[in-house]
Design a protein around this motif. Structure first.
Motif, mmCIF file in Angstrom:
data_model
loop_
_atom_site.group_PDB
_atom_site.id
_atom_site.type_symbol
_atom_site.label_atom_id
_atom_site.label_comp_id
_atom_site.label_asym_id
_atom_site.label_seq_id
_atom_site.Cartn_x
_atom_site.Cartn_y
_atom_site.Cartn_z
ATOM 1 N N ASN A 5 -3.033 -8.633 -2.536
ATOM 2 C CA ASN A 5 -2.792 -7.967 -1.252
ATOM 3 C C ASN A 5 -2.568 -8.987 -0.143
ATOM 4 O O ASN A 5 -1.703 -8.807 0.713
ATOM 5 C CB ASN A 5 -3.960 -7.057 -0.891
ATOM 6 N N GLN A 57 1.134 7.798 -2.604
ATOM 7 C CA GLN A 57 1.908 6.833 -3.384
ATOM 8 C C GLN A 57 3.312 6.661 -2.804
ATOM 9 O O GLN A 57 3.842 5.558 -2.774
ATOM 10 C CB GLN A 57 1.979 7.268 -4.853
ATOM 11 N N ALA A 60 3.051 4.399 0.031
ATOM 12 C CA ALA A 60 2.917 3.016 -0.439
ATOM 13 C C ALA A 60 4.282 2.428 -0.779
ATOM 14 O O ALA A 60 4.570 1.271 -0.448
ATOM 15 C CB ALA A 60 1.986 2.950 -1.650
ATOM 16 N N PHE A 63 6.028 1.551 2.433
ATOM 17 C CA PHE A 63 5.289 0.715 3.375
ATOM 18 C C PHE A 63 6.068 -0.523 3.813
ATOM 19 O O PHE A 63 6.172 -0.803 5.011
ATOM 20 C CB PHE A 63 3.941 0.298 2.779
#
Length: 99
Positions: A5, A57, A60, A63
């Motif tokens: 991350n 999801q 995500a 993003f």
């Protein structure tokens, strides 16, 4: 926090800085860059696999282009990652995840 991350955070900031440099050098306009990032977001969300994904999801998947588009709006340099992520969260409903 997961090391991957943190690596992604650095990558997003690097891409945002490169995008800003391209605009400053006159290679692309902010509008052209925004259009390209919105197309990337819609391509990601239009992928056949997204039908199988939850709303979280899909967020995500979208993003990165959303974060880069928000970073592109700043004419005073790239904000820090936490600020960009906060703005993505605040504006995600502005950009529907449907193609």
């Amino acid at each position: 926090m997961n090391i991957a991350n943190l690596q992604l955070e650095g990558l997003y900031l690097a891409l945002a800085s490169i995008n800003d440099l391209l605009v400053q050098k006159g290679v692309v306009s902010r509008e052209e860059l925004d259009t390209a990032l919105r197309k990337a977001e819609q391509t990601a969300l239009g992928d056949y696999r997204t039908e199988e994904l939850s709303s979280a999801q899909r967020d995500a998947v979208a993003f990165a282009p959303r974060l880069l588009a928000i970073a592109n709006q700043s004419e005073t340099g790239v904000p820090d990652f936490s600020e960009l992520a906060r703005l993505v969260g605040e504006t995600k409903d502005k950009y529907p995840d449907q193609v």
